[in-house]
Design a protein around this motif. Structure first.
Motif, PDB file in Angstrom:
ATOM      1  N   PHE A  43       0.831  -1.198   0.000  1.00 53.80           N
ATOM      2  CA  PHE A  43       0.000   0.000   0.000  1.00 53.80           C
ATOM      3  C   PHE A  43       0.871   1.256   0.000  1.00 53.80           C
ATOM      4  CE2 PHE A  43      -2.914   2.841   2.685  1.00 53.80           C
ATOM      5  CZ  PHE A  43      -3.580   3.337   1.584  1.00 53.80           C
ATOM      6  N   ALA A  44       1.954   1.232   0.761  1.00 55.34           N
ATOM      7  CA  ALA A  44       2.864   2.387   0.801  1.00 55.34           C
ATOM      8  C   ALA A  44       3.435   2.679  -0.587  1.00 55.34           C
ATOM      9  CB  ALA A  44       3.984   2.150   1.797  1.00 55.34           C
ATOM     10  N   GLY A  45       3.665   1.640  -1.372  1.00 54.79           N
ATOM     11  CA  GLY A  45       4.155   1.836  -2.739  1.00 54.79           C
ATOM     12  C   GLY A  45       3.115   2.511  -3.616  1.00 54.79           C
ATOM     13  N   LEU A  46       1.834   2.156  -3.421  1.00 59.21           N
ATOM     14  CA  LEU A  46       0.760   2.806  -4.174  1.00 59.21           C
ATOM     15  C   LEU A  46       0.642   4.267  -3.751  1.00 59.21           C
ATOM     16  CD1 LEU A  46      -2.002   0.032  -4.070  1.00 59.21           C
ATOM     17  CD2 LEU A  46      -0.456   0.595  -5.963  1.00 59.21           C
ATOM     18  N   GLN A  52       0.308  10.321  -2.452  1.00 54.28           N
ATOM     19  CA  GLN A  52      -0.718  10.449  -1.418  1.00 54.28           C
ATOM     20  C   GLN A  52      -0.158  10.124  -0.042  1.00 54.28           C
ATOM     21  OE1 GLN A  52      -3.307   7.383  -3.041  1.00 54.28           O
ATOM     22  NE2 GLN A  52      -4.826   8.952  -3.535  1.00 54.28           N
ATOM     23  N   LYS A  53      -0.895  10.542   0.983  1.00 51.18           N
ATOM     24  CA  LYS A  53      -0.619  10.113   2.350  1.00 51.18           C
ATOM     25  C   LYS A  53      -1.661   9.076   2.722  1.00 51.18           C
ATOM     26  CE  LYS A  53       1.522  14.175   4.338  1.00 51.18           C
ATOM     27  NZ  LYS A  53       1.484  15.125   5.449  1.00 51.18           N
ATOM     28  N   GLY A  54      -1.249   8.116   3.526  1.00 52.72           N
ATOM     29  CA  GLY A  54      -2.183   7.103   3.988  1.00 52.72           C
ATOM     30  C   GLY A  54      -2.944   7.563   5.214  1.00 52.72           C
ATOM     31  N   PRO A  55      -4.013   6.846   5.560  1.00 52.59           N
ATOM     32  CA  PRO A  55      -4.817   7.209   6.721  1.00 52.59           C
ATOM     33  C   PRO A  55      -4.004   7.268   8.019  1.00 52.59           C
ATOM     34  CG  PRO A  55      -5.887   5.473   5.471  1.00 52.59           C
ATOM     35  CD  PRO A  55      -4.541   5.688   4.863  1.00 52.59           C
ATOM     36  N   ALA A  56      -3.011   6.425   8.152  1.00 52.44           N
ATOM     37  CA  ALA A  56      -2.218   6.398   9.378  1.00 52.44           C
ATOM     38  C   ALA A  56      -1.343   7.636   9.527  1.00 52.44           C
ATOM     39  CB  ALA A  56      -1.358   5.140   9.418  1.00 52.44           C
ATOM     40  N   GLU A  57      -1.103   8.331   8.426  1.00 51.47           N
ATOM     41  CA  GLU A  57      -0.232   9.506   8.457  1.00 51.47           C
ATOM     42  C   GLU A  57      -0.983  10.797   8.792  1.00 51.47           C
ATOM     43  OE1 GLU A  57       3.034   9.128   5.228  1.00 51.47           O
ATOM     44  OE2 GLU A  57       1.234   8.134   4.438  1.00 51.47           O
TER      45      GLU A  57
END
Length: 172
Positions: A43-46, A52-57
């Motif tokens: 997911f981090a690669g996507l 984009q930033k992920g929800p955890a960030e």
């Protein structure tokens, strides 16, 4: 006699995603003519690919995501205990899924280990025990071909426009 024509559908997922865990519980709702191709992706690669930033960030988004996933799991009657240190680094578990025989059962077992125990995902002893249970040499997940397969899955997903997990790709 009518013969059922099977459709191959790719399911892109990452173990770090509670949404992927919830989706796993509902895969049996897919039509009978769907044959799933399980594709673990990073997911981090996507996120990186699409900038984009992920929800955890994002603190507020992380809290909302966890509350919503807890509520959804309760609604589905699905056990959930968030990992001891969310978000965790999932590459070892993703590569374990790639290497494991009996792919759907292995994927389910990995999700259960991560999302129902509240344990520490980075615990090397627990990971080695899970790998053993799945019939995989824990060191084999570091093989170049396994790392390459994960990278290839992630690139294929990004090229298909997948920007989050879980995602399905059907008929292109």
């Amino acid at each position: 006699m009518l013969q059922l024509v099977m459709r191959r559908v790719a399911w892109y997922f990452d173990f770090v995603s509670p949404f992927s865990y919830l989706c796993l519980a509902r895969l049996d709702e897919l039509p009978n003519d769907v044959e799933l191709d399980y594709r673990p992706v990073l997911f981090a690669g996507l996120l990186d690919h699409f900038g984009q930033k992920g929800p955890a960030e994002i603190d507020a988004k992380r809290r909302w995501t966890y509350r919503w996933c807890q509520w959804s799991a309760e609604r589905l009657g699905l056990p959930v205990r968030f990992p001891a240190t969310p978000p965790f680094k999932p590459p070892h578990h993703l590569r374990l899924a790639i290497r494991a025989p009996r792919e759907p059962a292995a994927v389910k077992r990995i999700f259960e280990t991560l999302w129902t125990t509240g344990d520490e995902p980075g615990d090397p002893q627990a990971y080695a025990e899970l790998a053993r249970e799945l019939g995989v040499d824990a060191q084999a997940v570091a093989a170049p071909e396994v790392k390459h397969a994960l990278r290839e899955n992630t690139e294929r997903a990004a090229n298909a426009g997948v920007f989050g997990v879980p995602s399905f790709e059907a008929d292109g």
